[in-house]
Design a protein around this motif. Structure first.
Motif, PDB file in Angstrom:
ATOM      1  N   SER A   1      10.281 -78.205  10.399  1.00 56.19           N
ATOM      2  CA  SER A   1      11.560 -78.509  11.042  1.00 56.19           C
ATOM      3  C   SER A   1      12.254 -77.245  11.501  1.00 56.19           C
ATOM      4  N   SER A   2      12.220 -76.205  10.684  1.00 60.29           N
ATOM      5  CA  SER A   2      12.897 -74.966  11.067  1.00 60.29           C
ATOM      6  C   SER A   2      12.237 -74.344  12.291  1.00 60.29           C
ATOM      7  N   ARG A   3      10.914 -74.436  12.351  1.00 58.13           N
ATOM      8  CA  ARG A   3      10.212 -73.887  13.507  1.00 58.13           C
ATOM      9  C   ARG A   3      10.518 -74.700  14.760  1.00 58.13           C
ATOM     10  N   PHE A   4      10.601 -76.012  14.598  1.00 62.39           N
ATOM     11  CA  PHE A   4      10.910 -76.862  15.752  1.00 62.39           C
ATOM     12  C   PHE A   4      12.303 -76.548  16.296  1.00 62.39           C
ATOM     13  N   LYS A   5      13.266 -76.379  15.390  1.00 65.05           N
ATOM     14  CA  LYS A   5      14.626 -76.091  15.837  1.00 65.05           C
ATOM     15  C   LYS A   5      14.722 -74.744  16.543  1.00 65.05           C
ATOM     16  N   SER A   6      13.886 -73.803  16.130  1.00 66.37           N
ATOM     17  CA  SER A   6      13.959 -72.473  16.720  1.00 66.37           C
ATOM     18  C   SER A   6      13.136 -72.345  17.986  1.00 66.37           C
ATOM     19  N   ALA A   7      12.410 -73.439  18.366  1.00 66.73           N
ATOM     20  CA  ALA A   7      11.608 -73.381  19.589  1.00 66.73           C
ATOM     21  C   ALA A   7      12.505 -73.123  20.792  1.00 66.73           C
ATOM     22  N   ARG A   8      12.039 -72.289  21.715  1.00 60.41           N
ATOM     23  CA  ARG A   8      12.853 -71.899  22.865  1.00 60.41           C
ATOM     24  C   ARG A   8      12.932 -73.033  23.876  1.00 60.41           C
ATOM     25  N   ARG A   9      14.119 -73.302  24.359  1.00 57.90           N
ATOM     26  CA  ARG A   9      14.343 -74.362  25.344  1.00 57.90           C
ATOM     27  C   ARG A   9      15.172 -73.818  26.510  1.00 57.90           C
ATOM     28  N   ASP A  10      14.786 -72.678  27.034  1.00 61.53           N
ATOM     29  CA  ASP A  10      15.528 -72.014  28.102  1.00 61.53           C
ATOM     30  C   ASP A  10      14.896 -72.388  29.437  1.00 61.53           C
ATOM     31  N   LEU A  11      15.600 -73.217  30.239  1.00 68.59           N
ATOM     32  CA  LEU A  11      15.075 -73.638  31.531  1.00 68.59           C
ATOM     33  C   LEU A  11      14.835 -72.450  32.452  1.00 68.59           C
ATOM     34  N   ALA A  12      15.742 -71.505  32.416  1.00 69.81           N
ATOM     35  CA  ALA A  12      15.649 -70.380  33.348  1.00 69.81           C
ATOM     36  C   ALA A  12      14.417 -69.531  33.086  1.00 69.81           C
ATOM     37  N   GLN A  13      13.984 -69.429  31.817  1.00 67.89           N
ATOM     38  CA  GLN A  13      12.837 -68.599  31.483  1.00 67.89           C
ATOM     39  C   GLN A  13      11.528 -69.374  31.461  1.00 67.89           C
ATOM     40  N   ALA A  14      11.608 -70.705  31.485  1.00 65.34           N
ATOM     41  CA  ALA A  14      10.409 -71.514  31.280  1.00 65.34           C
ATOM     42  C   ALA A  14       9.544 -71.634  32.517  1.00 65.34           C
ATOM     43  N   THR A  15      10.103 -71.452  33.708  1.00 63.59           N
ATOM     44  CA  THR A  15       9.363 -71.713  34.941  1.00 63.59           C
ATOM     45  C   THR A  15       9.546 -70.558  35.917  1.00 63.59           C
ATOM     46  N   GLN A  16       8.463 -70.211  36.563  1.00 65.98           N
ATOM     47  CA  GLN A  16       8.501 -69.171  37.589  1.00 65.98           C
ATOM     48  C   GLN A  16       8.664 -69.820  38.958  1.00 65.98           C
TER      49      GLN A  16
END
Length: 686
Positions: free
Chosen positions: A345-360
């Motif tokens: 659960s802690s790893r899931f919560k810390s997963a990055r969810r940044d739209l700006a960095q996720a796609t080129q």
């Protein structure tokens, strides 16, 4: 066969695409492209070929629009599915052929050859036909008229069992072409047509472009909203309606071609050029009259010659995020529910969810007059029959979050709406958008077509914590009364529409509420706060609504209308009310009262005339009755006495009737005089 793969694809929003193919022809001087039958009108309308060397295009041919079965039925050679060999031999009657006959002895006139299937000999000549016995198909004979030294003068016919014929060479060039045509036509696909481009020389690189029907490209957006940090020392958490909106756009394209697309340059066009289907593929024939031949004198030859501004007012506002209050719920419940097996659960919560960095995003936008195009920087590969999503937009915009209410669009509750200006430098096509906040899904919306620097709105959630009741009422009020034409008064009246919004904010935080109301044509606002802005159809007001309080907002609009009232239809009570409400002054009141007095006298005189006329008419009726009684009476005896009495009464009635008639005439003269005085007063009013 040379192959020209698609190298560039430009897709539009109205169902067409512009395609460019480029490839080397090698030793060939022609290339064949295959299109769907329904695409042919666009192909003939738009196809262009550009040799990249010194060559030139000399011809473009394409298959007839005729259905394959119809074309086969009209072919010189008709080959059935079950007896193609027999049909071919029959069709070659009269053609020069060479038969390859298995085994047997020759008479020396034939050439014997050794083939892979064993010994055989060949016989050349003109095909005569088949002799087929239905009951004994194995005894079917093929007849041929041989050629040689004796055939010049005397034909020599030979027959062979068809079962012994191992091969057939068609020596007649026309018949060979006919067979190739039928076979090419048979192997062609029913729903497709071929277009062949011929050049004047081989070894050329060829670029071919054309417009063809294509699925419209679509766009979908991902919006990530982050509210600005609260002002220091404000004491209120997140009380600003401003924030940062990251907008990410994905173009969706489909490959409906009968081939894979590999490393294709892709451009997506926003806008709508004019496009249409023009039937160039169907041959057209013109009916001509049939002229019968006739005998006549030969004549000489005959010849013919060729004949807002809308002002936007910045209004201070206070708003709060509707869904921020639920962030703890999302963090505690949603994360636990979506935790993947094998991932803590802690790893899931810390997963990055940044739209700006996720796609080129490597797409650039270019304005082309009325159109706008997205050029995708990286070539795309789409397999046949598949679709793809390509990132075309990624930018962060200043934005604000507000509650918007329009009773026509969403009654009872406001819609939480993000408002932003398109400062991306790109045109935003219409498409669905998914809204995320605090790394959670909070709603969906449809973005409208928005040019650069245009404002767009993202209404994504309904706030059930705010109840809004709209009440409408209308009334008619007199504004002024003036003299009109003739004997009329003109009433200037206000037709008033009042809209009351009763707002109940049951949330624990303040909101910035924008009320949008349709503009009524011909109406003007009065005793109402000026709207912050307006469009061609709506006016908008921005209000600061405190938490857990009820508020009321009124919008009053009115328009002036006029109605006429005839002065002579007034009564004294109505006239007195006009004076009391200061719609008329004392001088006009006196003048109008004098007119009403005269009008009343005229009415009274008319009543007296009518009363006298009734009495006169009664006397006339009585006289007629006495006259009827006098007719049968004699001039002697008792009848004479009665006759004299009736005559005396008749005379008395006549005198009384004359007196009444005189009174009527006098009253009518008085009435005429009063009417003249009334008319004079009415004229003096103006």
């Amino acid at each position: 066969m040379p192959n020209l793969p698609v190298k560039r694809m430009v897709l539009y929003k109205h169902g067409v695409g512009f395609f460019e193919r480029l490839g080397a022809l090698g030793p060939e001087s022609s290339v064949t492209l295959t299109f769907k039958k329904e695409e042919m009108n666009d192909i003939l309308k738009s196809l262009a070929a550009f040799p990249q060397g010194d060559g030139q295009v000399v011809n473009v041919s394409y298959e007839t629009p005729e259905e394959k079965q119809d074309a086969l039925s009209k072919a010189p050679l008709v080959l059935s599915d079950r007896q193609a060999w027999l049909d071919l031999v029959r069709s070659l009657r009269g053609c020069q052929v060479r038969l390859h006959i298995a085994g047997g002895e020759t008479d020396g006139a034939q050439e014997r050859i050794i083939s892979a299937s064993g010994s055989e000999f060949v016989v050349s000549g003109c095909m005569v036909g088949l002799n087929q016995i239905a009951e004994k198909p194995e005894q079917t004979l093929v007849a041929i008229m041989t050629t040689g030294s004796e055939a010049d003068s005397t034909p020599s016919l030979r027959t062979f069992l068809l079962s012994q014929v191992r091969g057939l060479d068609i020596l007649d060039a026309r018949s060979g072409d006919d067979l190739r045509y039928v076979l090419d036509l048979s192997q062609s696909r029913e729903e497709q047509r071929s277009v062949t481009i011929f050049l004047d020389r081989p070894n050329q690189d060829l670029l071919v472009s054309y417009v063809a029907p294509s699925p419209t490209w679509r766009v979908s957006y991902r919006l990530g909203y982050t509210p600005d940090a609260p002002a220091e020392g404000s004491g209120v958490a997140d009380n600003s309606d401003s924030g940062q909106l990251f907008i990410q756009g994905w173009g969706i394209v489909d490959n409906q071609l009968d081939e894979d697309l590999e490393d294709v340059s892709l451009t997506l066009i926003a806008g709508q050029p004019i496009s249409f289907i023009y039937d160039l593929y169907t041959p057209r024939f013109v009916d001509r009259p049939t002229v019968e031949d006739e005998a006549r004198t030969v004549a000489g030859p005959v010849s013919f010659e060729e004949g807002r501004l809308y002002s936007h007012i910045d209004v201070a506002s206070v708003s709060h995020s509707l869904l921020d209050r639920d962030s703890n719920f999302y963090e505690s419940d949603l994360d636990a529910e979506l935790a993947a097996p094998g991932m803590g659960s802690s790893r899931f919560k810390s997963a990055r969810r940044d739209l700006a960095q996720a796609t080129q995003v490597q797409a650039t936008g270019v304005a082309r007059g009325e159109l706008f195009q997205y050029d995708v920087g990286i070539p795309v590969t789409i397999k046949r029959g598949q679709s793809a999503m390509v990132p075309i937009l990624g930018a962060t915009l200043a934005s604000r979050k507000q509650h918007w209410f329009n009773a026509e669009k969403m009654p009872d509750h406001p819609v939480v709406t993000i408002v932003a200006t398109n400062t991306t430098g790109l045109t935003l096509e219409r498409g669905p958008a998914t809204v995320l906040e605090a790394e959670n899904y909070v709603g969906e919306a449809v973005l409208s077509f928005t040019p650069a620097e245009g404002e767009f709105f993202v209404p994504y959630a309904v706030d059930l914590g705010v109840q809004i009741l709209r009440e409408d009422e209308s009334r008619l009020e007199t504004a002024a009364i003036a003299l009109g034409k003739g004997d009329y008064l003109v009433h200037d009246q206000w037709e008033t529409r009042q809209t009351v919004y009763r707002i109940d904010n049951r949330n624990t935080y303040p909101i910035a509420l924008v009320i949008e109301q349709r503009i009524l044509s011909g109406y003007e606002l009065f005793e109402t706060v000026e709207p912050m802005e307006q469009t061609a159809e709506f006016q908008r007001w921005k209000l600061a609504i405190a938490p857990r309080q009820q508020s009321e907002f009124r919008v009053q609009q009115r328009r002036k209308i006029s109605r006429d009232e005839q002065i002579l239809n007034l009564d004294y009570q109505t006239l007195q009310a006009y004076l009391h409400n200061k719609f008329i002054n004392a001088s006009l009141f006196q003048e109008l009262r004098g007119i009403l007095d005269l009008h009343q006298q005229i009415a009274q005189t008319q009543q007296e005339i009518q009363k006298l006329a009734k009495k006169r008419d009664r006397l006339s009726d009585e006289q007629e009755g006495i006259a009827k009684k006098l007719q049968p009476l004699n001039n002697s005896g008792s009848e004479n006495d009665l006759r004299e009495k009736l005559a005396a009464k008749m005379s008395h009635l006549e005198d009384e009737r004359d007196r009444l008639q005189a009174s009527i005439i006098a009253q009518e003269q008085t009435q005429d005089s009063l009417k003249q005085q009334l008319q004079q007063l009415l004229q003096e009013l103006h």
